[in-house]
Design a protein around this motif. Structure first.
Motif, PDB file in Angstrom:
ATOM      1  N   LYS A  62       0.833  -1.201   0.000  1.00 22.80           N
ATOM      2  CA  LYS A  62       0.000   0.000   0.000  1.00 22.80           C
ATOM      3  C   LYS A  62       0.868   1.252   0.000  1.00 22.80           C
ATOM      4  CE  LYS A  62      -4.012   1.797   2.569  1.00 22.80           C
ATOM      5  NZ  LYS A  62      -4.067   2.951   1.727  1.00 22.80           N
ATOM      6  N   TRP A  63       0.588   2.129  -0.920  1.00 24.88           N
ATOM      7  CA  TRP A  63       1.334   3.381  -1.018  1.00 24.88           C
ATOM      8  C   TRP A  63       0.368   4.519  -0.795  1.00 24.88           C
ATOM      9  CZ3 TRP A  63       6.263   4.912  -1.241  1.00 24.88           C
ATOM     10  CH2 TRP A  63       6.529   6.224  -1.648  1.00 24.88           C
ATOM     11  N   SER A  64       0.572   5.243   0.318  1.00 23.76           N
ATOM     12  CA  SER A  64      -0.290   6.382   0.612  1.00 23.76           C
ATOM     13  C   SER A  64       0.522   7.322   1.492  1.00 23.76           C
ATOM     14  CB  SER A  64      -1.557   5.874   1.317  1.00 23.76           C
ATOM     15  OG  SER A  64      -2.085   6.852   2.125  1.00 23.76           O
ATOM     16  N   PRO A  65       1.337   8.134   0.874  1.00 19.81           N
ATOM     17  CA  PRO A  65       2.363   8.870   1.608  1.00 19.81           C
ATOM     18  C   PRO A  65       1.832  10.078   2.370  1.00 19.81           C
ATOM     19  CG  PRO A  65       2.467   9.414  -0.713  1.00 19.81           C
ATOM     20  CD  PRO A  65       1.381   8.406  -0.562  1.00 19.81           C
ATOM     21  N   GLN A  66       0.506  10.365   2.298  1.00 17.24           N
ATOM     22  CA  GLN A  66       0.003  11.554   2.992  1.00 17.24           C
ATOM     23  C   GLN A  66       0.078  11.366   4.497  1.00 17.24           C
ATOM     24  OE1 GLN A  66      -0.426  14.314   1.648  1.00 17.24           O
ATOM     25  NE2 GLN A  66      -0.244  13.507  -0.432  1.00 17.24           N
ATOM     26  N   THR A  67       0.947  12.096   5.166  1.00 18.85           N
ATOM     27  CA  THR A  67       0.957  12.049   6.630  1.00 18.85           C
ATOM     28  C   THR A  67       0.348  13.335   7.144  1.00 18.85           C
ATOM     29  OG1 THR A  67       3.200  12.842   6.489  1.00 18.85           O
ATOM     30  CG2 THR A  67       2.902  10.511   7.008  1.00 18.85           C
ATOM     31  N   ALA A  68      -0.302  13.227   8.217  1.00 17.65           N
ATOM     32  CA  ALA A  68      -0.950  14.413   8.770  1.00 17.65           C
ATOM     33  C   ALA A  68       0.086  15.356   9.362  1.00 17.65           C
ATOM     34  CB  ALA A  68      -1.938  13.982   9.851  1.00 17.65           C
ATOM     35  N   ILE A  69      -0.248  16.608   9.417  1.00 11.57           N
ATOM     36  CA  ILE A  69       0.704  17.587   9.935  1.00 11.57           C
ATOM     37  C   ILE A  69       0.810  17.471  11.455  1.00 11.57           C
ATOM     38  CG2 ILE A  69       1.192  20.064  10.135  1.00 11.57           C
ATOM     39  CD1 ILE A  69      -0.214  20.374   7.428  1.00 11.57           C
ATOM     40  N   ARG A  70      -0.360  17.317  12.101  1.00 10.99           N
ATOM     41  CA  ARG A  70      -0.309  17.145  13.550  1.00 10.99           C
ATOM     42  C   ARG A  70      -0.506  15.685  13.890  1.00 10.99           C
ATOM     43  NH1 ARG A  70      -4.276  20.813  13.642  1.00 10.99           N
ATOM     44  NH2 ARG A  70      -5.566  19.354  14.820  1.00 10.99           N
ATOM     45  N   ALA A  71       0.168  15.246  14.926  1.00 13.60           N
ATOM     46  CA  ALA A  71       0.182  13.832  15.233  1.00 13.60           C
ATOM     47  C   ALA A  71      -1.178  13.292  15.661  1.00 13.60           C
ATOM     48  CB  ALA A  71       1.216  13.537  16.324  1.00 13.60           C
ATOM     49  N   ASP A  72      -2.060  14.192  16.146  1.00  6.94           N
ATOM     50  CA  ASP A  72      -3.323  13.677  16.647  1.00  6.94           C
ATOM     51  C   ASP A  72      -4.395  13.567  15.562  1.00  6.94           C
ATOM     52  OD1 ASP A  72      -3.215  16.408  16.392  1.00  6.94           O
ATOM     53  OD2 ASP A  72      -4.758  16.756  17.933  1.00  6.94           O
ATOM     54  N   GLN A  73      -4.058  13.958  14.314  1.00  2.55           N
ATOM     55  CA  GLN A  73      -5.058  13.877  13.252  1.00  2.55           C
ATOM     56  C   GLN A  73      -5.266  12.446  12.762  1.00  2.55           C
ATOM     57  OE1 GLN A  73      -3.468  16.895  10.640  1.00  2.55           O
ATOM     58  NE2 GLN A  73      -5.465  17.914  10.618  1.00  2.55           N
ATOM     59  N   VAL A  74      -6.342  12.229  12.035  1.00  2.00           N
ATOM     60  CA  VAL A  74      -6.617  10.894  11.491  1.00  2.00           C
ATOM     61  C   VAL A  74      -5.599  10.574  10.390  1.00  2.00           C
ATOM     62  CG1 VAL A  74      -8.391   9.412  10.494  1.00  2.00           C
ATOM     63  CG2 VAL A  74      -9.047  11.395  11.907  1.00  2.00           C
ATOM     64  N   GLY A  75      -5.213   9.331  10.335  1.00  2.44           N
ATOM     65  CA  GLY A  75      -4.283   8.913   9.280  1.00  2.44           C
ATOM     66  C   GLY A  75      -2.926   9.544   9.449  1.00  2.44           C
ATOM     67  N   SER A  76      -2.502   9.615  10.686  1.00  2.00           N
ATOM     68  CA  SER A  76      -1.252  10.338  10.925  1.00  2.00           C
ATOM     69  C   SER A  76      -0.039   9.605  10.377  1.00  2.00           C
ATOM     70  CB  SER A  76      -1.074  10.575  12.421  1.00  2.00           C
ATOM     71  OG  SER A  76      -1.015   9.319  13.059  1.00  2.00           O
ATOM     72  N   SER A  77      -0.160   8.322  10.168  1.00  2.00           N
ATOM     73  CA  SER A  77       0.994   7.653   9.575  1.00  2.00           C
ATOM     74  C   SER A  77       0.638   7.202   8.173  1.00  2.00           C
ATOM     75  CB  SER A  77       1.395   6.439  10.421  1.00  2.00           C
ATOM     76  OG  SER A  77       0.337   5.528  10.421  1.00  2.00           O
ATOM     77  N   GLY A  78       1.460   7.562   7.202  1.00  2.00           N
ATOM     78  CA  GLY A  78       1.215   7.157   5.820  1.00  2.00           C
ATOM     79  C   GLY A  78       1.642   5.725   5.617  1.00  2.00           C
ATOM     80  N   ALA A  79       1.314   5.189   4.445  1.00  2.00           N
ATOM     81  CA  ALA A  79       1.789   3.853   4.096  1.00  2.00           C
ATOM     82  C   ALA A  79       2.829   3.996   3.004  1.00  2.00           C
ATOM     83  CB  ALA A  79       0.626   3.004   3.618  1.00  2.00           C
ATOM     84  N   PHE A  80       3.967   3.313   3.193  1.00  2.00           N
ATOM     85  CA  PHE A  80       5.074   3.498   2.252  1.00  2.00           C
ATOM     86  C   PHE A  80       5.500   2.190   1.590  1.00  2.00           C
ATOM     87  CE2 PHE A  80       5.300   7.224   4.978  1.00  2.00           C
ATOM     88  CZ  PHE A  80       5.452   8.222   4.042  1.00  2.00           C
ATOM     89  N   GLY A  81       4.540   1.407   1.151  1.00  2.00           N
ATOM     90  CA  GLY A  81       4.883   0.181   0.420  1.00  2.00           C
ATOM     91  C   GLY A  81       5.059   0.504  -1.055  1.00  2.00           C
ATOM     92  N   ALA A  82       6.256   0.258  -1.593  1.00  2.00           N
ATOM     93  CA  ALA A  82       6.563   0.701  -2.957  1.00  2.00           C
ATOM     94  C   ALA A  82       6.097  -0.281  -4.022  1.00  2.00           C
ATOM     95  CB  ALA A  82       8.061   0.953  -3.091  1.00  2.00           C
ATOM     96  N   VAL A  83       5.577  -1.424  -3.613  1.00  2.00           N
ATOM     97  CA  VAL A  83       5.241  -2.448  -4.615  1.00  2.00           C
ATOM     98  C   VAL A  83       4.274  -1.943  -5.707  1.00  2.00           C
ATOM     99  CG1 VAL A  83       4.125  -4.696  -4.952  1.00  2.00           C
ATOM    100  CG2 VAL A  83       5.808  -4.392  -3.136  1.00  2.00           C
ATOM    101  N   PRO A  84       3.207  -1.204  -5.335  1.00  2.82           N
ATOM    102  CA  PRO A  84       2.317  -0.725  -6.411  1.00  2.82           C
ATOM    103  C   PRO A  84       3.037   0.188  -7.400  1.00  2.82           C
ATOM    104  CG  PRO A  84       1.303  -0.411  -4.257  1.00  2.82           C
ATOM    105  CD  PRO A  84       2.716  -0.824  -4.012  1.00  2.82           C
TER     106      PRO A  84
END
Lengths: 314, 254
Positions: A62-84
């Motif tokens: 899964k590749w979804s590099p959007q990380t939230a600016i503040r740590a308490d927001q939803v989806g604060s950690s992106g996904a960095f799987g390069a396979v796709p």
């Protein structure tokens, strides 16, 4: 009797020394710049792997590099799987090679074996012009002409074609690398000694038999070297995929769907204002290094094959 | 009564563009003999050789007039297929030019394209017989599937001869077949040529008069596109009729 005194002491030649230094410096600058780029990529990549593990990067689906600016927001950690991204890159490059390999090789055979000097004198420069078209123009063409056309045609056939399909980008990229393949294959075919053509024709083989059984097999190393260089160019190509392939990191082998590539993602990651220590920005360096290693590897193999083949007939 | 000649050339002219390379050559080639074509560089001997299997067709600007008959058939007739012609007239070139394939595949190349092979046993028989006739069998029989380009120069040239023989031609054209070889390999090739004439008619272009004297029964001397003189090799070398021939064989021209 007097003897003339001779001396072998040279005078100083400052210009020689200066020129030599200048030549040396010029050659070092290019190398130093390359080394610098690679090192900086390497260091940033190492920093990236402080945030994301190597195995997640290489094997994550899964590749979804959007990380939230503040740590308490939803989806604060992106996904960095390069396979796709890797599969997307390979899918588009494979489509490009399927288009370019036969057309490039066959046109090279025509140029090397059949075309008269006059025809050759017209076609070769035209192929070279094709090679000189800026890739942004191809990208444009892919996004505004080929992709809508495929979507429309697909729609009439009842197929769901994404507006930014892998097929559109691959087809146009294929056209882009045709000149590369045909020119390198043409060189390889021309390097086959005329003596082999004569040997075959002298035995009563037809021209087509000679090409099929002697000339092309003898040129295969050079031709495959050309294919590898073309594949490497396709993998590293950026503008076409940025404009025509889209940004959706779909893990799919369906050429009618939208996929994204390593290069397109790097562009997306680094466009606009960025924090330079976020995992999102740093991931661009990791992708860059991955791409660099891949194309370097392909180029080295290709050059080896091509050079080895040259020596064979010298 | 001697047998009729296998090849008859009548008034053969060859042009490269505007330049005339051969001027009205008329020559008979006797069967099962070695005929050598000699003369200084650029005299037209190779051009003549290459007009016998129509290799000159490959040169766009080349034009041939006159008549060359093999077994009574004009090879420049409209309905002649060069593929068939070259199946009957084999050629061995100046530099050994084996294909970058195995020894076996080199020999079988010609018979395959001419559809002369019906079974694997056929193929093996042709390969062995051709290599035996070329005097190469004993040297390569254990490595038939190794590359032909790995052989020595002299072996490569004998492989090229085997490759030509494999198609069972009636005539073999040789264009300075030993010029790229050392004296020992040359001697082997020369012995082979003498052996081959029992079965084939051989025409050989050579720069070496000694070679012409050693291997051929007939000799034709070319000079500046003209056929100056031809006849039995011994006579041509001992009592040349033309001054140009005399000058050439005594080393004054060429």
């Amino acid at each position: 009797m007097t003897q003339t005194e001779i001396s072998f002491k040279g005078r100083k030649r400052p210009l020689e020394t200066a020129l030599k230094a200048a030549f040396f410096l010029s050659s070092v600058i290019a190398i130093a710049a390359t080394v610098g780029i690679v090192l900086s990529m390497l260091f940033e990549t190492i920093r990236f792997f402080e945030h994301v593990s190597l195995s997640e990067f290489l094997f994550g689906l899964k590749w979804s590099p959007q990380t939230a600016i503040r740590a308490d927001q939803v989806g604060s950690s992106g996904a960095f799987g390069a396979v796709p991204l890797i599969t997307g890159t390979l899918l588009i490059s494979a489509i490009a090679m399927v288009v370019a390999a036969p057309i490039g090789l066959i046109s090279a055979i025509y140029l090397a074996e059949y075309a008269s000097n006059r025809v050759r004198g017209i076609i070769k420069p035209m192929l070279e012009i094709l090679a000189g078209i800026p890739t942004v123009v191809y990208g444009f063409f892919a996004a505004l002409v080929v992709a809508p056309f495929l979507r429309m045609t697909g729609g009439q056939l009842g197929l769901e074609v994404a507006s930014e399909s892998a097929l559109a980008a691959g087809l146009v990229m294929g056209v882009m690398i045709i000149p590369l393949i045909s020119s390198l294959s043409d060189d390889a075919l021309n390097a086959v000694p005329n003596a082999l053509r004569e040997a075959s024709l002298g035995l009563g083989a037809t021209k087509a038999e000679t090409i099929k059984k002697v000339i092309v097999p003898a040129a295969i190393p050079g031709i495959s070297g050309g294919f590898l260089l073309a594949a490497s160019a396709a993998i590293g190509e950026t503008m076409i995929v940025v404009m025509a392939a889209g940004l959706a990191a779909n893990l799919t082998a369906n050429p009618l769907e939208a996929v994204t590539t390593i290069t397109a993602q790097i562009v997306a990651l680094l466009t606009g204002d960025q924090e330079f220590d976020s995992a999102k920005t740093l991931s661009a360096f990791a992708l860059g290094l991955l791409l660099f290693i891949t194309t370097l590897f392909l180029n080295v193999i290709a050059m080896r094959i091509v050079n080895k083949y040259r020596e064979q007939y010298d | 009564m001697s047998k009729p000649p296998i090849i008859t050339a009548r008034d053969v002219n060859v042009f490269y563009g505007q330049k005339q390379a051969l001027n009205g050559i008329t020559l008979d080639i006797p069967r099962n003999k070695v005929t050598s074509l000699i003369g200084p560089s650029g005299c037209g001997k190779t051009t003549f050789l290459r007009s016998i299997n129509r290799m000159n067709d490959l040169v766009d600007i080349c034009r041939v007039t006159g008549e060359i008959k093999i077994e009574g058939k004009d090879i420049y007739d409209k309905d002649v297929d060069v593929v068939e012609l070259r199946a009957h007239v084999g050629m061995v070139f100046q530099k050994p030019n084996p294909f970058p394939k195995s020894i076996y595949d080199n020999v079988i190349y010609g018979p395959k394209i001419h559809g002369q092979i019906k079974s694997k046993a056929d193929a093996q028989e042709i390969v062995e017989q051709s290599l035996r006739r070329a005097g190469l069998w004993d040297e390569v029989k254990d490595r038939l599937h190794e590359s032909g380009t790995g052989l020595s120069g002299g072996q490569q040239q004998r492989l090229c001869i085997a490759r030509a023989i494999a198609v069972s031609p009636a005539v073999i054209l040789m264009d300075e077949p030993a010029s790229a070889l050392d004296p020992i390999a040359t001697a082997v090739i020369e012995e082979l040529i003498d052996e081959l004439r029992k079965k084939y008619t051989i025409i050989i272009v050579t720069h070496s008069m000694q070679q012409a004297a050693r291997v051929s029964q007939r000799t034709a001397f070319f000079h500046m596109g003209d056929l100056v003189e031809s006849g039995a090799t011994k006579e041509l070398f001992t009592s040349p009729q033309d001054e140009r021939t005399q000058n050439y064989i005594s080393g004054r021209i060429g």
